[in-house]
Design an enzyme around this catalytic site. Structure first.
Site, mmCIF file in Angstrom:
data_model
loop_
_atom_site.group_PDB
_atom_site.id
_atom_site.type_symbol
_atom_site.label_atom_id
_atom_site.label_comp_id
_atom_site.label_asym_id
_atom_site.label_seq_id
_atom_site.Cartn_x
_atom_site.Cartn_y
_atom_site.Cartn_z
ATOM 1 N N ASP A 18 64.921 71.835 36.343
ATOM 2 C CA ASP A 18 64.067 70.534 37.130
ATOM 3 C C ASP A 18 65.028 70.491 38.108
ATOM 4 O OD1 ASP A 18 62.417 70.021 34.565
ATOM 5 O OD2 ASP A 18 63.309 67.999 34.780
ATOM 6 N N LYS A 52 56.533 70.277 32.914
ATOM 7 C CA LYS A 52 55.680 69.373 31.878
ATOM 8 C C LYS A 52 56.112 68.046 32.553
ATOM 9 C CE LYS A 52 61.278 68.542 32.085
ATOM 10 N NZ LYS A 52 61.019 67.727 32.254
ATOM 11 N N CYS A 104 66.323 65.143 31.224
ATOM 12 C CA CYS A 104 65.907 66.204 30.111
ATOM 13 C C CYS A 104 66.832 67.898 30.126
ATOM 14 C CB CYS A 104 65.129 66.511 31.459
ATOM 15 S SG CYS A 104 63.804 65.617 31.684
#
Ligand code: VGL
Ligand code: ZN
Length: 203
Positions: free
Chosen positions: A8, A106, A151
């Protein structure tokens, strides 16, 4: 085979973004520099529809960082971030993506959040990342990116559960919340994960 997971590294988690992580930009030169040490580089991308259930704006009367129940699970409510197709969901142009062989998205299901790059938070659906790594003969997984306490941390925990020898590269990540990060590091160590500095990558 070893693999580096870039979690990310998107504008919304970088300084100036909707869910900015302090010093998040500091990890980018580290990630660029270490990529050449790995057999395989893979990225994850938080990729929410605009009405995602993890957004405070989707719940009347709620503010960012309040909590609720989503998909039967405790859920922190976030500012709108990483909305599909918007600038905030793009990877930083400073990040070298040329080496990245696959991108796993995701957080696409509005009814459940997805911190880990492997599964949603209820472990109902896989992103395919685990099977991809296994199919490529990966045994050792190294993880960096944002945010450390969400994450990145949950990706490390799932990687350990899937049987990969897993190492978190501490100078290649930054947390949203320092206390949460200390707790996450404890959980990672309890599951057998390693935590190192990028200068200690031994190959
Ligand atoms: C993340 C909160 C919400 C992350 C993603 O990438 O750490 N955190 N969505
Ligand atoms: Zn998100």
């Amino acid at each position: 085979m070893n693999a580096l997971l870039l979690v990310d590294v998107q504008y919304d988690f970088l300084p100036g973004g909707a869910l900015e992580v302090t010093e998040g930009d500091k990890i980018i030169p580290v990630l660029n520099q270490i990529q050449k040490k790995f057999d395989l580089v893979v990225a994850t991308q938080d990729w929410h529809p605009k009405d995602h259930g993890s957004f405070a704006s989707s719940h009347a009367g709620k503010n960012p960082f309040d909590s609720t129940i989503l998909g039967g699970l405790d859920q922190i409510l976030w500012p709108d971030h990483c909305v599909q197709g918007e600038k905030g969901s793009e990877f930083s142009s400073q990040l070298n993506m040329h080496t990245v062989e696959a991108i796993f998205r995701k957080g696409t299901d509005p009814g459940i959040d997805s911190y880990s790059g492997f599964f949603d938070n209820g472990k109902k659906k896989s992103t395919g990342l685990g099977d991809f790594l296994k199919g490529r003969g990966v045994k050792k997984v190294f993880v960096g990116g944002l945010a450390a306490d969400f994450c990145v941390g949950f990706t490390v925990l799932d990687s350990l559960d899937l049987g990969f020898k897993t190492t978190l590269i501490e100078d290649a990540t930054r947390p949203i919340d320092k206390e949460g990060w200390e707790k996450m590091k404890q959980s990672i160590r309890e599951k057998g994960g390693k935590i190192i500095n990028s200068s200690e990558i031994g190959f």
